[in-house]
Enzyme design. Structure first.
Site, short mmCIF file in Angstrom:
data_model
loop_
_atom_site.label_atom_id
_atom_site.label_comp_id
_atom_site.label_asym_id
_atom_site.label_seq_id
_atom_site.Cartn_x
_atom_site.Cartn_y
_atom_site.Cartn_z
N VAL A 297 0.72 -1.09 0.00
CA VAL A 297 -0.15 0.16 0.07
C VAL A 297 0.65 1.36 0.16
O VAL A 297 0.53 2.27 -0.72
CB VAL A 297 -0.89 0.01 1.20
CG1 VAL A 297 -1.55 1.19 1.26
CG2 VAL A 297 -2.00 -1.03 1.06
N GLU B 126 0.54 4.41 -6.94
CA GLU B 126 -0.73 4.25 -7.76
C GLU B 126 -1.29 5.59 -8.26
O GLU B 126 -1.95 5.76 -9.32
CB GLU B 126 -1.91 3.89 -6.77
CG GLU B 126 -2.20 4.88 -5.62
CD GLU B 126 -1.34 4.87 -4.38
OE1 GLU B 126 -0.03 4.16 -4.43
OE2 GLU B 126 -1.59 5.42 -3.38
N ASP C 77 2.41 36.34 -36.29
CA ASP C 77 1.95 37.23 -37.35
C ASP C 77 2.61 38.62 -37.07
O ASP C 77 2.74 38.91 -35.81
CB ASP C 77 0.47 37.56 -36.99
CG ASP C 77 -0.35 36.38 -37.77
OD1 ASP C 77 -0.01 35.94 -38.80
OD2 ASP C 77 -1.36 35.83 -37.03
#
Lengths: 397, 1026
Positions: B410, B415, B457
């Site tokens: 755990v 996870e 631009d």
């Protein structure tokens, strides 16, 4: 001296990629100098895969639209239609670099006295060659004169639209047989001319047109006729469809032979086009031709080659040499002395005496770009300062 | 109910009918079809005897509870009826559609969506809209069906009624995960399952307290996970919202602007260039109408429309030239159409109904991390099994080892890796929003950090798009303009004293289409930038333009054309006769002139050749200075015939579009950050060169300009080879931007591109980061962009890139921390057991470590402020994995050092106290503190912890570390907690050992890092722009 031999020279049309590059490079020079005669510019050009590359390093008070210059030249050379390569559609990649230090910044030869002209110095170690001979009225070797005349005529016929389907890319090679050191007969002529499908279907038409409308009038102009043995080839390897930049690449400064004497005499390896007049490797060649031509014009020799050698940082050539190939009417040493006395070979003096930096302004349609095709020397269609024979009398002393 | 084989029809297959009164049926066409599902539910609920209906579009099945008295057959009959009502048969429709044009994804979705045409969304009831093959009917028929008059449009009343009937024309926003599902998903994970097993084992062995603690851990973990994920979810959901749109419609004969949501079937819509098509239209009138349908069909070239066409019924969507669809945009021409479908009945609505269901696709990084998490999880699992086996072999109790290894698993299984990325990216999006950067896709954040080329631009982005007069040249004088003052040298001129100047300003004010709106003194100029600039100068010079225009009423306008590159206007002259005002290309205008007006005198004088040359020279000089040059001339004449020569030359006007402030510095910032800058402009070479030089686009290299009006004709490979070192694209049209982006991408670069116009859509979409301008940008540009700069400021973009890089770095830091500490936990357990030192940590301690050290320091690391050098580094290699092999090696090394410290302390305690709580307490405290210290070290990949150079502190991290350390001390002091976690009180010497064991590894790890970049190099430019 060689007496009996065959000599070949070649020339290409306005639309040949190498010559396009030369013309664009010189058109750039023209544009800068026309508005700022003191500009210093180096322009180089390459043409590959339908893309035009123009690089310019400059120190000038004006800005030039390189792409516009390039397109104008391409258009004038005939790439304006719907052929594969088109002046308006093609992509132009320009590379511009301003030169940081303007070494000649305030140097204006017109404002300078004799002494001050020494401040113009050579940037390179350079050999410059100039040549003249009695083979033609323009005092040029016959093979190159004939080659230029052929391609020029071909260009004119195309521009006039006299043969629909004729494309701008072309080439002429002329072999002259010499006897006793003088041109004797035309040994062979080969011409390449690009064209489109229309002419591709009837190659005979192209060949007869060139024979009748190009070869015949040019040869008669030069008062030489082809004889039974003269070998004439027109597109000997079959049709040349399209031609031009779509077919092969081009580069500035790859046609030094035809720019000068068709390899009949020596020429420098450095390109003439794309350099402003402060570059001695360009104007040295003009000055050497000026000297050689006046020697021949004065009747002091039937053939003359002048060699100028410049060294870095010096205004005056470190060596002036002269070769008359045993045709001089006076001693070569004496001739050399007279030449050195009459001509001032310093860079600054060349700029001043030939007025090189002001010529583009005086010729709105371009000056240097006209030199970039059909030769920088021996031109009768242009009033070139170095083709004048005004110093002949001085040489005669 | 009689037992018999379930009846099946061609469309309905019983799946489960064993329980009386309960049936599960497979319905053809229900799969992924929400609308049908709702219709079925709605229809069947009304049927007598049916108690409950629940359909599931994901499985294509429906569950029905019914009074068993009613037979199954009747039920199937009812469903058949509902399916029949649909009219068109779904399956056959799909196959009819030769889907040639739509791109892969769109096509798939469309096939799912095809079946049914009247969904209702968002809980609002709305009447179904009729479905016809509109493109196969004439426009007149469509009007009849819609009951609309093409000249009048709908009445207000009718429009309102229909709005009520069909509902607002709004696409359902994509539905995110509900809070409950986010919360529940926290429990459906492998670690929780393992913890449940562990708790079960505890209960079985009488450890109720243990079980309680485990459940507590699970709960706390889940709550924290929920809070962070819910926040991220909210951020991600907020990305999909789009700007409000309007449409021009006819209502009661008057053309007016209404909100896009108010469009109803039957509305007559007027289309103009740049307009967003707000609903599906049957076109009625077209004048050279072209529409960009890329949003719908993926086709990047605009489609030319023809209203008169009547097409075959099976014409594919992309070829229906008499229709215009919602979500597309008008790129040119004009047109008119009648609305035939709105909201979810529209073509795009059907697609979106499905897209909306799908979560935004995972970003490449999330996928990478997911994969990596699984691999590492398996590895950790194997190691935990190894710990278990080794423990048994070493003679540890079976049960004890089981609990320990489960707890270890755990604590150690990584996870949450993808969640780390999601959360951090979402946090980054919020941070950017505060910088006026609206990020429209999650993965844009990632791409922002990797941008290698930035294409900008010129007009409107680098410049103000505000043409300003800077230079005036007359035949006998040259004037400059600065801040609205006309200067001769240093002297400010009064327009009254100079007839030539006055005449020039009058002519440009008359020969102009610029309209003056608003109040005198604060006019709002409406017109082209050039004409606005000219009128602006006239106004600044106190010329009363409205009065002037009244006196010289305009009678006629001749626009400039290719062969006559000048504009002419004819005006009535107040003193009789007419005035012709002209402005345009100098060379051509000069050809028309025979006289000139001196600046100083009132009467025209004759032009000679020398003067003409000089005037042309003036023009060339001005053009060479990258100015836009216009010549100004006029002629007075009598009668109707407009003169063709004999004009009077007034002068030349030179105009420039000034650069926005700070642009050159900005380019410097990008170069410093290793980002190549490319300018795209329609200008000619010299202007492009002048601006490129001003901006320093090429640094100290020669400026390379690619000049091409026909980039699309170029061989793509060749273009790709050329673009690598082009700084400026000159004379290109906006539509060529797509070729530029693609060519740059061919060279493997990550490209960002700005845009705001209609034609910019495809390029923005193709770019890795499409940057739209917020103000004044078109809907198209916004809708396909990844990032919107709300303040139109390119400076913001550098902040965004900096943020993107920081976020990427922070994700790496967080993962680095999580993995290296998890490794250390595994190593300590494995080491202790393999070396025969017993279990250094008990299950409770492992769970505590998991809870205390993983969560808060990890979260805090993802909030790290930008590192000082972040904008002095080149962009990362886009091909590089987020965790490189050398990162893993580094983590291995760091975790080994931490393990070493912990086991050394553990050994010391074993020697001193023997095996038991005392020793494990020491190990527990050392490991916890070492991990907390390690989080500080994870702030940078370079040696920084002991440097005196100031770096922005990470307050959250200090808080997390301090708080956790405090909690750690508290559990050591509280007897209750001590009992719970199984630790013993420590003496002062023990605490010293803990300190040494915790600090030592950090020092070693820090010293083993590479030295930072030399201080002078970084932290210069970007500090200023931050």
């Amino acid at each position: 001296m060689k007496r009996d031999f065959i000599f070949t020279s070649e020339s290409v049309t306005q639309g040949h990629p190498d010559k396009l590059c030369d013309q664009i490079s010189d058109a750039v020079i023209d544009r800068y100098l026309a508005r700022d005669p003191l500009s210093q510019v180096i322009a180089e050009c390459a043409l590959a895969g339908g893309v035009m590359f123009v690089a310019s390093r400059f120190a000038s008070s004006v800005k030039v639209d390189l792409a516009d210059v390039a397109r104008e030249v391409l258009r004038e050379a005939g790439y304006d239609g719907n052929s594969g390569f088109n002046a308006d559609d093609c992509t132009v990649l320009t590379s511009l670099q301003e030169l940081g230090s303007r070494d000649f910044d305030c140097l204006d030869e017109r404002q300078m006295d004799e002494k001050a002209l020494d401040r113009f110095v050579a940037f390179n170690q350079v050999n410059s060659f100039g040549f003249a001979c009695e083979q033609t009225p323009s005092l040029m070797p016959l093979p190159i004169s004939l080659s230029h005349a052929l391609v020029r005529h071909l260009d004119q016929e195309r521009a006039a639209g006299n043969l629909p389907g004729l494309q701008p890319d072309g080439q002429a090679q002329v072999s002259i047989q010499y006897r006793d050191g003088r041109p004797w007969r035309v040994h062979g002529i080969s011409m390449l001319a690009s064209h489109d499908d229309r002419l591709g279907r009837e190659p005979g038409r192209l060949e007869s047109f060139i024979r009748e409308q190009v070869l015949a009038p040019v040869l008669s102009d030069f008062a030489c006729e082809q004889d039974a043995q003269t070998q004439v080839s027109i597109n000997p390897y079959g049709p040349i469809l399209g031609g031009g930049p779509k077919l092969h690449a081009g580069l500035t400064g790859r046609k030094n032979g035809m720019d000068t004497y068709g390899e009949y005499s020596r020429h420098s390896g450095a390109a003439l086009s794309g350099k402003d007049p402060t570059r001695i490797d360009r104007v040295g060649a003009y000055m050497a031709r000026y000297a050689a031509k006046n020697v021949v014009a004065a009747g002091l020799a039937r053939q003359c080659e002048v060699q100028l050698t410049y060294a870095i940082g010096q205004a005056r050539p470190v060596s002036v040499q002269l070769d008359t190939f045993d045709t001089a009417s006076i001693a070569e040493e004496e001739l050399l002395k007279r030449v050195e006395a009459v001509f001032d070979f310093r860079l600054g003096a060349i700029l001043r005496d030939l007025g090189l930096r002001r010529l583009p302004a005086a010729h709105p349609a371009g000056f240097y770009r006209r030199l970039a095709v059909y030769g920088h020397v021996g031109r009768e269609d242009l009033e070139l300062p170095w083709e004048r024979t005004d110093r002949a009398d001085a040489l005669l002393g | 109910m009689p037992k018999r084989g379930p009846t099946s029809t061609s469309r309905i297959t019983p799946v489960h009918t064993a329980v009386p009164g309960r049936a599960r049926l497979q319905i053809q066409g229900l799969y992924r079809n929400d609308a049908l599902c709702r219709r079925l539910e709605h229809a069947l609920e009304g049927v007598d005897g049916i108690r409950f209906v629940q359909g599931n579009p994901l499985t294509g099945r429906v569950l029905i509870l019914f009074d068993s008295g009613h037979g199954l057959d009747r039920l199937i009959g009812c469903i058949e009826k509902v399916l029949d009502e649909q009219g068109a048969k779904p399956s056959s429709r799909v196959s009819q559609e030769p889907s040639r044009k739509p791109s892969g994804m769109v096509r798939e979705m469309r096939q799912f969506a095809k079946a049914v045409r009247h969904p209702s969304g968002k809980g609002q009831r709305s009447a179904p809209q009729a479905v016809f093959r509109w493109h196969a009917e004439a426009g007149k028929e469509a009007l009849e069906r819609c009951q609309t008059d093409p000249r009048e449009g709908l009445s207000y009343e009718e429009a309102m009624t229909r709005l009520m009937q069909y509902g607002p024309n709004q696409l359902a926003a994509s539905r995110g995960r509900s809070p409950l599902s986010i919360f529940l998903s926290q429990f459906a994970t492998l670690p929780v399952a393992m913890l449940a097993v562990s708790a079960g084992v505890s209960v079985a062995t009488g450890g109720l307290l243990d079980a309680g603690v485990i459940l507590g851990v699970v709960l706390i973990n889940s709550v924290i996970g929920y809070v962070t994920e819910a926040q991220a979810e909210r951020t991600i959901q907020s990305l999909t919202g789009s700007a409000a749109r309007t449409a021009q419609v006819l209502r009661e004969g008057v053309e007016q602007s209404v909100a896009g949501e108010e469009l109803v079937p039957g509305d007559v819509v007027v289309l103009t260039p740049g307009a967003y098509v707000g609903a599906d239209l049957r076109l009625l009138k077209c004048h050279r109408l072209t529409v960009d349908e890329s949003a719908l069909t993926g086709e990047s070239l605009p489609v030319t429309k023809q209203a008169e066409a009547v097409l075959a019924a099976d014409t594919p969507l992309g070829d229906r030239i008499n229709m215009a669809y919602m979500g597309t945009t008008v790129t040119g021409g004009s047109g008119m159409g009648v609305v035939i479908a709105t909201r979810e009945a529209s073509e795009i609505g059907q697609i979106q109904a499905l897209v909306g269901k799908a979560r935004p696709p995972e970003t490449p990084m999330q996928r990478q991390l997911g994969r990596m998490g699984t691999q590492l999880g398996v590895l950790s699992g194997l190691v935990c099994t190894g710990v278990f086996v080794a423990g048994i072999l070493r003679g540890q109790g079976m049960l004890q080892m089981l609990k320990s290894s489960v707890s270890l698993a755990v604590a150690a299984v990584p996870e949450g890796l993808p969640a780390v990325a999601t959360t951090t990216l979402a946090l980054g999006i919020n941070a950017m929003r505060s910088h006026n950067v609206a990020v429209r896709h999650l993965d844009a954040v990632e791409s922002l950090g990797a941008v290698q080329v930035f294409c900008m631009d010129k007009t409107g982005t680098l410049t103000l798009n505000h043409m300003t007069v800077v230079d005036l040249r007359f035949a006998d004088g040259e004037l400059r303009v600065k801040d609205g003052d006309v200067l001769d040298g240093e002297q400010v001129l009064e327009v009254e004293d100079w007839p030539g100047l006055r005449r020039l300003l009058e002519v440009v004010s008359l020969c102009s289409e610029t309209e003056l709106e608003g109040e005198s003194g604060a006019y709002d100029l409406q017109g082209s930038p050039t004409e606005n600039g000219l009128v602006e100068l006239a106004l600044q010079q106190a010329i009363d333009v409205p009065v002037l225009r009244e006196r010289f009423a305009r009678e006629k306008v001749y626009y400039r054309s290719e062969h006559q590159p000048y504009m002419r206007t004819v005006h009535a002259h107040p003193r009789g006769g007419r005035l012709l005002a002209i402005k345009g290309s100098p060379r051509e205008v000069l050809d028309l002139c025979s006289h000139y007006l001196p600046l100083h005198g009132a009467d025209p004088e004759a032009l000679d050749d020398e003067l003409r040359e000089r005037l042309l020279g003036q023009n060339e000089t001005m053009a060479g200075e990258a100015l836009r040059v216009l010549a100004v001339a006029f002629a007075a004449f009598e009668g109707e015939n407009v003169p063709r020569q004999g004009f009077t030359w007034v002068g030349l006007v030179g105009m420039a579009d000034p650069l926005r402030e700070g642009m050159a510095e900005l380019i410097g910032v990008y170069h410093q950050a290793g980002i190549r800058t490319v300018m795209i402009t329609g200008d000619q070479g010299p202007t492009a060169y002048a601006i490129g030089k001003q901006l320093g686009l090429s640094g100290d290299q020669p400026l390379k300009i690619l000049d091409s009006t026909h980039l699309e004709k170029m061989d793509a490979e060749l273009l790709a080879a050329l673009v690598e070192d082009v700084h400026v694209f000159a004379r290109v049209s906006p539509s060529n931007k797509l070729e530029i982006v693609q060519a740059l991408q061919r060279t493997g670069q990550v490209v960002a591109m700005t845009g705001d116009g209609i034609n910019d859509g495809p390029a923005l979409k193709a770019a890795d980061v499409g940057v739209a301008m917020g103000e004044g940008g078109t809907d198209v540009a916004r809708s396909v962009s990844d990032v919107v700069l709300e303040d139109n400021n390119l400076l913001t973009m550098s902040a965004a890139i900096r943020q993107g890089r920081t976020i990427y770095g922070n994700i790496r830091k967080t993962i680095h921390y999580l993995l290296s500490t998890n490794f250390s936990e595994i190593e300590v357990m494995l080491g202790g057991i393999v070396l025969g030192l017993g279990q250094p940590l008990n299950p409770m301690q492992l769970l505590w470590i998991n809870l205390a050290t993983d969560i808060f320091p990890g979260l805090a690391l993802s909030l790290e402020p930008p590192e000082p050098g972040v904008m002095s580094r080149p962009p990362r290699d886009p091909q590089e994995a987020i965790l490189r092999p050398r990162d893993l090696r580094r983590m291995g090394l760091e975790s080994a050092v931490i393990t070493g410290g912990t086991l050394a302390g553990y050994l010391y305690a074993l020697k001193r106290y023997g095996a038991g709580p005392q020793a494990s307490t020491l190990a527990f405290n050392i490991l916890t503190h070492a991990q907390l210290m390690h989080s500080l070290s994870c702030r940078s990949e370079q040696r920084q912890l002991f440097s005196f150079r100031r770096r922005a502190p990470n307050r959250q991290l200090l808080l997390a570390v301090g708080g956790t350390a405090l909690a750690q001390v508290l559990i050591n002091l509280s007897p209750g907690m001590r009992r719970l976690i199984g630790i013993a009180p420590l003496g002062p010497l023990d605490w010293l050992v803990v300190a040494a064991g915790a600090v030592g590894p950090v020092i070693i790890n820090e010293l083993s890092k590479p030295a930072p970049l030399s201080p002078g190099k970084q932290a210069t430019k970007e500090e200023e722009t931050a």
